[in-house]
Design a protein around this motif. Sequence first.
Motif, PDB file in Angstrom:
ATOM      1  N   THR A  40       0.839  -1.190   0.000  1.00 17.84           N
ATOM      2  CA  THR A  40       0.000   0.000   0.000  1.00 17.84           C
ATOM      3  C   THR A  40       0.885   1.257   0.000  1.00 17.84           C
ATOM      4  O   THR A  40       2.085   1.205   0.286  1.00 17.84           O
ATOM      5  N   GLU A  41       0.274   2.411  -0.290  1.00 16.74           N
ATOM      6  CA  GLU A  41       1.036   3.646  -0.328  1.00 16.74           C
ATOM      7  C   GLU A  41       1.622   3.978   1.046  1.00 16.74           C
ATOM      8  O   GLU A  41       2.785   4.386   1.151  1.00 16.74           O
ATOM      9  N   ILE A  86       7.752   2.267  -4.989  1.00 18.15           N
ATOM     10  CA  ILE A  86       6.724   2.940  -5.780  1.00 18.15           C
ATOM     11  C   ILE A  86       5.578   1.961  -6.016  1.00 18.15           C
ATOM     12  O   ILE A  86       5.768   0.927  -6.661  1.00 18.15           O
ATOM     13  N   PRO A  87       4.396   2.234  -5.474  1.00 17.64           N
ATOM     14  CA  PRO A  87       3.270   1.311  -5.643  1.00 17.64           C
ATOM     15  C   PRO A  87       2.927   1.094  -7.113  1.00 17.64           C
ATOM     16  O   PRO A  87       3.142   1.985  -7.950  1.00 17.64           O
ATOM     17  N   GLY A 131       1.200   1.081 -10.496  1.00 15.05           N
ATOM     18  CA  GLY A 131       0.240   1.988 -11.104  1.00 15.05           C
ATOM     19  C   GLY A 131       0.410   3.447 -10.716  1.00 15.05           C
ATOM     20  O   GLY A 131      -0.250   4.322 -11.271  1.00 15.05           O
ATOM     21  N   ALA A 132       1.292   3.725  -9.757  1.00 18.44           N
ATOM     22  CA  ALA A 132       1.508   5.108  -9.317  1.00 18.44           C
ATOM     23  C   ALA A 132       2.417   5.833 -10.304  1.00 18.44           C
ATOM     24  O   ALA A 132       3.144   5.213 -11.085  1.00 18.44           O
ATOM     25  N   SER A 133       2.387   7.162 -10.265  1.00 14.97           N
ATOM     26  CA  SER A 133       3.252   7.973 -11.120  1.00 14.97           C
ATOM     27  C   SER A 133       4.703   7.800 -10.691  1.00 14.97           C
ATOM     28  O   SER A 133       5.056   8.107  -9.551  1.00 14.97           O
ATOM     29  N   VAL A 134       5.540   7.309 -11.598  1.00 13.72           N
ATOM     30  CA  VAL A 134       6.941   7.087 -11.274  1.00 13.72           C
ATOM     31  C   VAL A 134       7.635   8.416 -10.960  1.00 13.72           C
ATOM     32  O   VAL A 134       8.370   8.528  -9.975  1.00 13.72           O
ATOM     33  N   GLY A 168       6.236  11.335 -10.012  1.00 14.43           N
ATOM     34  CA  GLY A 168       5.693  11.923  -8.796  1.00 14.43           C
ATOM     35  C   GLY A 168       6.209  11.246  -7.545  1.00 14.43           C
ATOM     36  O   GLY A 168       6.596  11.908  -6.578  1.00 14.43           O
ATOM     37  N   TRP A 169       6.234   9.922  -7.560  1.00 14.70           N
ATOM     38  CA  TRP A 169       6.708   9.190  -6.387  1.00 14.70           C
ATOM     39  C   TRP A 169       8.221   9.320  -6.219  1.00 14.70           C
ATOM     40  O   TRP A 169       8.722   9.334  -5.091  1.00 14.70           O
ATOM     41  N   SER A 170       8.949   9.399  -7.328  1.00 14.60           N
ATOM     42  CA  SER A 170      10.397   9.585  -7.231  1.00 14.60           C
ATOM     43  C   SER A 170      10.710  10.903  -6.524  1.00 14.60           C
ATOM     44  O   SER A 170      11.583  10.965  -5.652  1.00 14.60           O
TER      45      SER A 170
END
Length: 211
Positions: free
Chosen positions: A2-3, A142-143, A145-148, A150-152
């Motif tokens: 999970t996030e 990085i979950p 389906g999440a934005s790579v 954005g999460w980076s």
Amino acid sequence: MTELAALLAFTAAAALLTATPGLDTALVLRTAAAEGPRRAMLAAAGIALGCLGWGLLAGAGLGALLAASRLAYDLMRWAGALYLLYLGTKLICVPRHEIDAMGLDRAETGPAQPNWFLRGFLTNMLNPKIGVFYVSFLPQFIPAGASVLGWSVLLASIHNVLGLIWFGTLVLATRPLLNALRQPGVLRWLDRLTGGLFVAFGLKLAAAARD
């Protein structure tokens, strides 16, 4: 994952990595002891911006390029090694003799003064191992389906916050050293010791083989 679990896991891992002694720690400690807390935190802010820059580049794909291209990696590696060798050689050959000459007792201005923010930034941005580290480390948290990108950026920002807290703690701990640095010869040998450390890091980076 999970996030929330991803954020907690990354924070724990990043905290351990942040507390591991390395070039960034050496730079901040030396600057705090010999140049004062304000300049040390400027260097720390530059280091943090360098980490954030690598987070952006890793998310945008440059980190993957460095991991895949030997030429790109080697060019960045040699640029970083030469920069560290320059800093180290300068400290060894032209050490400071008086603490006042380093601006601890008075404010110094003028074009001759080093830009500690820029120095911290370049120390990180010219080290390709950070880019390769980020591109291999960040995706694990990085979950799906999440934005790579954005999460980076988010994970790099968390790493930066932890780093600034750690550097702030180091800066506070070095204040008692200022009286010792006012003793004759101490500052000169600290510069030479730090310069030798930077040269060692530069040589190690220059000789580093691709993993």
